[in-house]
Design an enzyme around this catalytic site. Structure first.
Site: not given
Length: 280
Positions: A147-149, A160
């Site tokens: 999420y939110c790359p 991550k």
């Protein structure tokens, strides 16, 4: 590298610890705080600042998230799971915050002379130094199914544990990172995976929302086999800024800074009321 060294080795650091203020301290206040501090640091009223913050069961959405076709239903889902929802004023997409996630803002001066990548690289260097006794495997590149790359995702062996954003106000810049210290990174990712599934419903959208794979996300404890707490990492950060500068001040907001904070906080409230009201 000279610029990054200069950013991380100022004559003094200001340290503001808001990591234990409890659930009444809202993420809206945090973003207003960073704006006020960016203005203060940019004006030379404050030295380079490190600010710590924790928010309990909050999902911080990016502006594109608010344009999901079924965003109202998606927010209802987050609400049913016990999460407060806000829309932030800096870049990026949705992230999950809870009491196992420590947020750090490094607020630097001279944003007009320092390019945006140097701000990001300074944060990457800081985090690598912060945990150098535990790992040398921290890498910075986009984990596309997180999420939110973003280009400055921090990962260990492809999983991550942190993401970085940056907001520039006047002549100051706030480089913000969330660190998944404890808990389950995959569980946080599942929450946002369901959020996007509900919000999209397989409809075509102009914006490319992340196709989240929860297995690519983990907490630091999961990755390192440690039992770190948010307080442990807080102590590491304080020690590191002493190492980098030798002088640390801890004064709270004062005078003009309080006025800036109040104005920015009111703007955040109004922006969120408008953004979320449109979704009803």
């Amino acid at each position: 590298m000279e610029t990054i060294h200069a950013l991380l080795h100022p004559q003094a650091y200001r340290f503001i610890d808001q990591s234990s203020l409890g659930p009444d301290f809202s993420a809206l206040q945090s973003f207003a705080m960073d704006d006020a501090l960016s203005m203060s640091v940019g004006e030379g009223m404050s030295p380079t600042t490190a600010r710590l913050w924790v928010h309990h069961d909050t999902v911080v959405l990016g502006i594109p998230d608010a344009r999901l076709p079924y965003i109202s239903e998606a927010i209802d889902f987050l609400d049913s799971e016990g999460y407060q929802v806000i829309v932030r004023n800096s870049g990026g997409l949705g992230v999950v915050l809870d009491d196992g996630v420590l947020n750090l803002s490094l607020i630097f001066p001279d944003s007009k002379e320092v390019n945006i990548h140097e701000g990001y690289e300074a944060m990457v260097s800081f985090v690598r130094m912060l945990f150098s006794d535990l790992t040398t495997e921290i890498e910075a590149y986009e984990i596309t199914r997180s999420y939110c790359p973003g280009t400055y995702d921090l990962s260990i062996r492809g999983q991550k544990f942190a993401g970085i954003s940056q907001r520039r106000v006047k002549n100051g810049s706030a480089v913000q990172i969330y660190l998944d210290v404890s808990g389950s990174g995959a569980q946080r990712a599942y929450l946002l995976k369901h959020f996007y599934e509900i919000g999209r419903r397989n409809e075509e959208t102009r914006f490319q929302y992340p196709d989240i794979d929860p297995t690519v996300m983990a907490s630091m404890n999961e990755l390192l086999g440690t039992d770190l707490t948010v307080s442990d990492v807080r102590d590491r950060i304080l020690k590191k800024i002493y190492d980098l500068s030798g002088k640390v001040v801890t004064n709270p907001l004062e005078g003009q800074e309080i006025e800036w904070f109040n104005k920015r906080f009111e703007q955040m409230i109004q922006r969120n009321e408008k953004a979320l009201d449109r979704l009803k």
